[in-house]
Design an enzyme around this catalytic site. Structure first.
Site, PDB file in Angstrom:
ATOM      1  N   HIS A  32       0.904  -1.342   0.008  1.00  0.00           N
ATOM      2  CA  HIS A  32      -0.203   0.033  -0.012  1.00  0.00           C
ATOM      3  C   HIS A  32       0.936   1.077  -0.347  1.00  0.00           C
ATOM      4  CE1 HIS A  32      -3.677   2.492  -0.148  1.00  0.00           C
ATOM      5  NE2 HIS A  32      -4.363   1.237   1.030  1.00  0.00           N
ATOM      6  N   ALA A  33       2.345   0.924   0.701  1.00  0.00           N
ATOM      7  CA  ALA A  33       2.759   2.286   0.547  1.00  0.00           C
ATOM      8  C   ALA A  33       3.137   3.201  -0.720  1.00  0.00           C
ATOM      9  CB  ALA A  33       3.886   1.676   0.810  1.00  0.00           C
TER      10      ALA A  33
END
Length: 486
Positions: free
Chosen positions: A140-141
């Site tokens: 998700h980063a």
């Protein structure tokens, strides 16, 4: 903004790293099903390699400064090996969706290796009816799902004939890996720049005192609304229990026209209808678990984009979160929808999203230790029971190397002590619900998946718009419920 060597993670991106633990993986992805025979692994690798220059972040890994001297940075991976990130496997006979969902569950149970670029793509052959699948997994980063700047974006074409995306201006060559001394020095520079950035903002504020006062007042109201939400914790439910690292995956395919018919009948939005359907399914599921739902309202974490216009091509997360209601106490489907509609309208008029954006901006100035604490607070079970995210997708067919994408089931993530996440995405006339459950806490995930379809049918009947229709390309009204054909 171009992707650069030694880009520092934003506070939002870094928060997903801090939140990740043994049981809470912070990768997201999708299960994608295509018609036709699969490409060979060699051809698939060549296709990705020909377009990888369009997403340079996918050749970068994380570097962590020692002594917590600043947030991590993205650096070129000098040992990048495309073959490591692209996996090839086959389903056992008969190659049904049951086998595919079990494989997806195992893949999403494994954390990504932080010493390498944070993504994987699995090419899955042997799917029945002359089809194949891709299972992609990205931290998700790296991507927020709203900007859409990820590998899948550049792999697909809008016609069966692959588009020539052009050659890179020059052959990729990794920049030298920075030493720890250089990383620490960059962190110190960032700490020094922070007061200057604050001072610059103050000077800008002084040039427009009226506008600044108005913005400050609205920001303060937004932060106050978030604090108030935190003082009113989400109820305790079977959804909020300790979880392990293993996952179950299901998906439910529905028709976008059905959601539009309901929203037109009640003068709402597709998102209102989606939340009402999820509420109906959750209420029924809770009652099968012996939970009394009278007067019970769950709270959903609903991600919203704070991406400015014109920044769609930028990587990195630019999202905030609102906490929307899930009125599982309402037994009448139209009452349930009306409650959701009014509550979401109120939330949109409130300053909650603005407050989240302000807090996100303040986190950019926070040292890593404080940022980690703030991250754990953002995902606290005090604030919400379940993630429910809805991403609008293209309403036309996409193609991979000439093969049409038939189904696209999104997969979200499970924060600590959250046993279920619901992700929905519209694509080419359908709405696919991707359900991710903890393996031990959600053994009845297929039951909840069935209730999604039931809640939609119930709401359609109550709204007087008929019965669920068949999404384009499907052979049944509910072609994939719980990952199995009906």
């Amino acid at each position: 903004m171009a992707t650069a060597h030694k880009d520092r993670l934003s506070s939002v991106d870094a928060s997903f790293l801090h939140q990740e633990g043994h049981a809470s993986h912070m990768h997201v992805g999708a299960v994608l099903i295509f018609e036709g025979p699969p490409p060979s692994r060699e051809d698939f690798l060549a296709h990705i390699d020909s377009r990888l220059h369009l997403v340079p972040r996918y050749r970068q890994k994380l570097a962590f400064p020692r002594f917590e001297m600043g947030r991590p940075v993205w650096i070129d991976d000098a040992r990048f090996n495309l073959g490591y990130h692209v996996r090839h496997t086959a389903l056992p006979s008969p190659g049904g969706l049951e086998q595919l969902r079990l494989l997806a569950g195992r893949i999403y149970s494994q954390r990504l290796d932080r010493s390498k670029p944070l993504w994987e793509v699995w090419l899955v052959q042997g799917l029945e009816d002359n089809r194949f699948a891709l299972i992609n997994k990205t931290h998700h980063a790296m991507v927020d799902g709203v900007s859409g700047v990820d590998l899948a974006t550049v792999l697909f074409d809008i016609s069966p004939v692959p588009e020539d995306r052009g050659e890179p201006e020059e052959e990729w060559s990794p920049a030298p890996e920075p030493t720890q001394a250089e990383l620490i020095a960059e962190g110190v520079k960032g700490a020094i720049r922070a007061p200057a950035d604050i001072a610059s903002s103050l000077l800008k504020a002084a040039s427009d005192p009226a506008g600044t006062a108005r913005a400050a007042r609205e920001a303060a109201e937004g932060i106050g609304e978030i604090v108030w939400a935190g003082l009113n914790p989400a109820p305790e439910t079977p959804l909020n229990v300790p979880i392990g690292p293993h996952r179950r995956v299901r998906w439910v395919r529905t028709s976008l026209d059905d959601f539009k018919a309901i929203k037109n009948a009640v003068d709402g939005t597709v998102n209102d209808v989606l939340l009402a359907v999820v509420s109906g399914a959750l209420g029924r599921w809770l009652r099968t678990r012996g939970v009394r739902t009278e007067g019970l309202e769950l709270r959903a974490l609903v991600p919203v984009s704070i991406r400015a216009a014109g920044s769609e091509s930028e990587l990195g997360n630019q999202i905030a979160a609102m906490r929307g209601p899930l009125p599982v106490y309402a037994t009448d489907p139209l009452d349930r929808l009306e409650i959701v509609k009014e509550s979401m309208a109120h939330l949109k008029q409130s300053k909650q999203a603005l407050g989240a954006e302000v807090i996100s901006g303040l986190n950019d100035f926070a040292p890593p230790t404080l940022l980690a604490q703030a991250s754990r607070l953002n995902f606290s079970t005090r604030l919400f029971n379940v993630i429910v995210t809805n991403v609008p997708g293209p309403q036309f067919p996409l193609y991979l190397m000439g093969r049409e994408l038939q189904e696209l089931a999104p997969v979200a993530f499970l924060p600590e002590d959250h046993a279920l996440a619901v992700a929905a995405m519209s694509y080419n006339g359908s709405v696919d619900f991707g359900l991710l459950g903890d393996y031990d806490a959600m053994p009845d995930l297929d039951v909840f998946a069935d209730y999604i379809g039931d809640a939609l049918a119930e709401l359609m009947q109550a709204a007087g718009v008929g019965k669920p229709t068949t999404p384009a390309g499907n052979g049944a009204a509910r072609a994939t419920v719980g990952g199995v054909k009906e």
